[in-house]
Design a protein around this motif. Structure first.
Motif, PDB file in Angstrom:
ATOM      1  N   ARG A 132       0.830  -1.201   0.000  1.00 41.65           N
ATOM      2  CA  ARG A 132       0.000   0.000   0.000  1.00 41.65           C
ATOM      3  C   ARG A 132       0.870   1.260   0.000  1.00 41.65           C
ATOM      4  O   ARG A 132       0.555   2.257  -0.664  1.00 41.65           O
ATOM      5  CB  ARG A 132      -0.934  -0.011   1.213  1.00 41.65           C
ATOM      6  N   LEU A 133       1.965   1.217   0.749  1.00 41.72           N
ATOM      7  CA  LEU A 133       2.851   2.376   0.813  1.00 41.72           C
ATOM      8  C   LEU A 133       3.545   2.636  -0.515  1.00 41.72           C
ATOM      9  O   LEU A 133       3.761   3.792  -0.902  1.00 41.72           O
ATOM     10  CB  LEU A 133       3.882   2.178   1.925  1.00 41.72           C
ATOM     11  N   VAL A 134       3.890   1.577  -1.217  1.00 38.81           N
ATOM     12  CA  VAL A 134       4.474   1.755  -2.553  1.00 38.81           C
ATOM     13  C   VAL A 134       3.468   2.433  -3.479  1.00 38.81           C
ATOM     14  O   VAL A 134       3.820   3.359  -4.231  1.00 38.81           O
ATOM     15  CB  VAL A 134       4.934   0.402  -3.128  1.00 38.81           C
ATOM     16  N   ARG A 135       2.215   2.008  -3.431  1.00 40.64           N
ATOM     17  CA  ARG A 135       1.191   2.632  -4.284  1.00 40.64           C
ATOM     18  C   ARG A 135       0.977   4.091  -3.906  1.00 40.64           C
ATOM     19  O   ARG A 135       0.760   4.948  -4.774  1.00 40.64           O
ATOM     20  CB  ARG A 135      -0.121   1.841  -4.190  1.00 40.64           C
ATOM     21  N   ARG A 136       1.067   4.391  -2.611  1.00 42.14           N
ATOM     22  CA  ARG A 136       0.926   5.786  -2.182  1.00 42.14           C
ATOM     23  C   ARG A 136       2.099   6.618  -2.666  1.00 42.14           C
ATOM     24  O   ARG A 136       1.929   7.793  -3.041  1.00 42.14           O
ATOM     25  CB  ARG A 136       0.806   5.864  -0.660  1.00 42.14           C
ATOM     26  N   LEU A 137       3.277   6.063  -2.636  1.00 43.51           N
ATOM     27  CA  LEU A 137       4.440   6.792  -3.151  1.00 43.51           C
ATOM     28  C   LEU A 137       4.263   7.115  -4.635  1.00 43.51           C
ATOM     29  O   LEU A 137       4.640   8.206  -5.090  1.00 43.51           O
ATOM     30  CB  LEU A 137       5.714   5.973  -2.942  1.00 43.51           C
ATOM     31  N   GLU A 138       3.690   6.187  -5.389  1.00 47.71           N
ATOM     32  CA  GLU A 138       3.434   6.453  -6.807  1.00 47.71           C
ATOM     33  C   GLU A 138       2.512   7.653  -6.977  1.00 47.71           C
ATOM     34  O   GLU A 138       2.742   8.517  -7.846  1.00 47.71           O
ATOM     35  CB  GLU A 138       2.837   5.223  -7.477  1.00 47.71           C
ATOM     36  N   LEU A 139       1.474   7.740  -6.150  1.00 49.09           N
ATOM     37  CA  LEU A 139       0.561   8.880  -6.226  1.00 49.09           C
ATOM     38  C   LEU A 139       1.246  10.165  -5.790  1.00 49.09           C
ATOM     39  O   LEU A 139       1.124  11.205  -6.463  1.00 49.09           O
ATOM     40  CB  LEU A 139      -0.672   8.618  -5.348  1.00 49.09           C
ATOM     41  N   GLU A 140       1.969  10.121  -4.676  1.00 44.15           N
ATOM     42  CA  GLU A 140       2.625  11.321  -4.148  1.00 44.15           C
ATOM     43  C   GLU A 140       3.677  11.870  -5.103  1.00 44.15           C
ATOM     44  O   GLU A 140       3.870  13.081  -5.207  1.00 44.15           O
ATOM     45  CB  GLU A 140       3.287  11.006  -2.803  1.00 44.15           C
ATOM     46  N   GLU A 141       4.358  10.971  -5.790  1.00 43.74           N
ATOM     47  CA  GLU A 141       5.476  11.376  -6.640  1.00 43.74           C
ATOM     48  C   GLU A 141       5.086  11.482  -8.114  1.00 43.74           C
ATOM     49  O   GLU A 141       5.953  11.600  -8.983  1.00 43.74           O
ATOM     50  CB  GLU A 141       6.626  10.374  -6.484  1.00 43.74           C
ATOM     51  N   ASN A 142       3.761  11.477  -8.388  1.00 38.06           N
ATOM     52  CA  ASN A 142       3.261  11.615  -9.760  1.00 38.06           C
ATOM     53  C   ASN A 142       3.870  10.572 -10.697  1.00 38.06           C
ATOM     54  O   ASN A 142       4.254  10.873 -11.844  1.00 38.06           O
ATOM     55  CB  ASN A 142       3.535  13.029 -10.294  1.00 38.06           C
ATOM     56  N   ALA A 143       3.972   9.352 -10.213  1.00 35.22           N
ATOM     57  CA  ALA A 143       4.473   8.242 -11.028  1.00 35.22           C
ATOM     58  C   ALA A 143       3.295   7.473 -11.624  1.00 35.22           C
ATOM     59  O   ALA A 143       2.155   7.582 -11.166  1.00 35.22           O
ATOM     60  CB  ALA A 143       5.338   7.314 -10.173  1.00 35.22           C
ATOM     61  N   LEU A 144       3.565   6.700 -12.647  1.00 38.21           N
ATOM     62  CA  LEU A 144       2.540   5.871 -13.253  1.00 38.21           C
ATOM     63  C   LEU A 144       2.219   4.679 -12.355  1.00 38.21           C
ATOM     64  O   LEU A 144       3.093   4.200 -11.610  1.00 38.21           O
ATOM     65  CB  LEU A 144       3.022   5.368 -14.619  1.00 38.21           C
ATOM     66  N   PRO A 145       0.987   4.189 -12.382  1.00 40.65           N
ATOM     67  CA  PRO A 145       0.658   2.992 -11.597  1.00 40.65           C
ATOM     68  C   PRO A 145       1.588   1.834 -11.968  1.00 40.65           C
ATOM     69  O   PRO A 145       1.787   1.526 -13.147  1.00 40.65           O
ATOM     70  CB  PRO A 145      -0.784   2.691 -12.006  1.00 40.65           C
ATOM     71  N   GLY A 146       2.182   1.230 -10.965  1.00 40.20           N
ATOM     72  CA  GLY A 146       3.096   0.126 -11.194  1.00 40.20           C
ATOM     73  C   GLY A 146       4.529   0.540 -11.450  1.00 40.20           C
ATOM     74  O   GLY A 146       5.429  -0.304 -11.514  1.00 40.20           O
ATOM     75  N   GLN A 147       4.781   1.859 -11.569  1.00 39.16           N
ATOM     76  CA  GLN A 147       6.133   2.321 -11.888  1.00 39.16           C
ATOM     77  C   GLN A 147       7.131   1.999 -10.784  1.00 39.16           C
ATOM     78  O   GLN A 147       8.314   1.796 -11.036  1.00 39.16           O
ATOM     79  CB  GLN A 147       6.114   3.829 -12.161  1.00 39.16           C
ATOM     80  N   PHE A 148       6.646   1.966  -9.531  1.00 45.08           N
ATOM     81  CA  PHE A 148       7.535   1.708  -8.400  1.00 45.08           C
ATOM     82  C   PHE A 148       7.478   0.254  -7.934  1.00 45.08           C
ATOM     83  O   PHE A 148       7.842  -0.053  -6.799  1.00 45.08           O
ATOM     84  CB  PHE A 148       7.175   2.625  -7.220  1.00 45.08           C
ATOM     85  N   GLU A 149       7.010  -0.635  -8.804  1.00 46.75           N
ATOM     86  CA  GLU A 149       6.894  -2.041  -8.406  1.00 46.75           C
ATOM     87  C   GLU A 149       8.221  -2.593  -7.892  1.00 46.75           C
ATOM     88  O   GLU A 149       8.271  -3.379  -6.943  1.00 46.75           O
ATOM     89  CB  GLU A 149       6.404  -2.871  -9.590  1.00 46.75           C
TER      90      GLU A 149
END
Length: 427
Positions: free
Chosen positions: A82-99
């Motif tokens: 969940r925290l990885v997905r939140r980081l994607e939102l906070e950092e304006n990354a694409l969904p799954g970019q921080f997998e």
């Protein structure tokens, strides 16, 4: 027989904590208004959201048993995902970019444990850590406990001054000490103690500078983002960590202590690949894994929206309290020559500067006069590294977290009275 002779060198050298002493002073005098303790607003603690999350965790026998059992050293998989997905939102990354970040994310006992683990994993006696000047003084204490050197680098209204940082690295290289530089430490958002954030246009260059100076070993950047999310405007720039595209330089340290509840004592970090195994090995020696129940509670609060609602409310609470204290300082000290303060855009702290001749330290005249006037602050001298020196003695950290609005106004009035009593120059 001297009992201290049985203690380790570390235990003997650590001595007493300055913050413990300040807290004791506050407790000893209930009439004292403390602008010192960096605690959150007590009325804002999330009782109802936490109760709902606890009920949800324990309401299902399977999730309840899981939460009450041992967890893993790296942390609960659901929370970490969940925290990885939140980081994607906070950092304006694409969904799954921080997998690919998930294996490098660790849950810790607040961010303080991660700071300790990083120091333990990286530092040998004689190594060097470059810190902002001033900086979070508790971190300096644990660096020194490792026998490492702490060297301060100039800051300004944009936070860490990168020209000064490069000049420090150049000097250390000329002195043959560059191989000992292991870490650059920055409190990137609404810093403790100044309330200043690292300028947005310095974040990517900081990563580039650290990598460029990593000539025979990696110099890491430790981004302490304990106050991220508490911007009064609700807007935060991309983190320093976001600019480390290869994931080899920046250590991100975050916590829920300021944005939700310090009592749950839970934080998280993202580590460069080279540090994952060393940090997890050390963490396993510490605790076998952070509080599993607290992780389950936070996972629920994040999932049902309670956490986001709490943060949005906190921003308003702290913006109001900050405005109250700033207004009171202006009312009582606005026309006093040589007195100034920072105007934070988030967080919990204001950095006060008084004339250079006036010592704000614990043994200086202002501190004793402040106690007589029943107001407490943190002496700014604690926040400066001894190197390169000399250490300024005319600053103080003020925190608007705990006092209510009336106490903030009265605290500023008392502080002004203490200043006035120190001499005609500040009357």
């Amino acid at each position: 027989m001297n009992p201290s002779s049985s203690l380790s060198r570390l235990a003997r050298d650590r001595g007493g904590s300055p913050i413990s002493d300040l807290m004791k002073r506050a407790l000893d005098n209930p009439r004292l208004i403390s602008l010192a303790a960096g605690f959150v607003d007590p009325a804002s603690l999330p009782i109802d959201p936490t109760r709902r999350a606890v009920d949800a965790v324990l309401g299902d026998p399977a999730s309840g048993r899981k939460a009450l059992q041992y967890g893993t050293t790296i942390g609960d998989p659901s929370l970490r995902s969940r925290l990885v997905r939140r980081l994607e939102l906070e950092e304006n990354a694409l969904p799954g970019q921080f997998e690919g970040v998930l294996p490098r994310m660790v849950v810790t006992n607040g961010s303080q444990q991660l700071l300790y683990l990083v120091a333990e994993a990286l530092l040998d006696p004689g190594d060097i850590v470059l810190v902002e000047s001033p900086t979070y003084f508790v971190f300096m204490g644990l660096i020194e406990a490792r026998g490492a050197r702490v060297i301060g680098v100039e800051t300004d209204q944009g936070g860490l001054n990168l020209e000064a940082l490069e000049a420090t690295l150049e000097r250390l290289e000329a002195e043959g000490d560059l191989p000992r530089v292991k870490l650059i430490y920055t409190v990137s958002e609404h810093s403790n103690p100044t309330g200043i954030s690292l300028a947005e246009d310095r974040r990517a260059p900081l990563v580039e500078l650290a990598n460029r100076w990593s000539k025979d070993h990696q110099i890491f950047v430790l981004e302490d983002a304990a106050y991220r999310g508490l911007s009064f405007s609700g807007r935060e720039p991309s983190s320093v960590w976001r600019h480390d595209e290869e994931g080899r330089c920046v250590i991100l340290a975050r916590t829920f202590s300021k944005s939700f509840s310090p009592g749950l004592k839970t934080g998280f970090g993202v580590l460069p690949e080279a540090l994952v195994d060393p940090v997890l090995s050390l963490k396993g020696d510490h605790d076998f894994g952070s509080n599993n129940f607290a992780q389950a509670v936070l996972d629920r609060a994040l999932a049902d929206g309670s956490y986001d609602a709490q943060v949005a409310w906190l921003r308003e609470v702290y913006r109001t309290k900050c405005d109250v204290l700033l207004g009171a300082l202006e009312e009582h000290l606005g026309d006093v020559e040589g007195v100034s303060w920072t105007v934070p855009t988030g967080g919990l702290y204001i950095w006060l500067t008084v004339p250079e001749w006036l010592d704000t330290g614990k043994d200086g005249p202002l501190f004793s006069r402040a106690l007589e006037h029943e107001v407490l602050y943190v002496p700014g001298v604690y926040a400066f590294a001894d190197e390169p020196g000399p250490v300024p003695t005319n600053h103080a950290r003020l925190c608007f977290g705990v006092p209510d609005e009336d106490q903030l106004r009265e605290g500023a009035r008392r502080l002004a009275g203490a200043l006035a009593s120190c001499g005609e120059h500040v009357a």
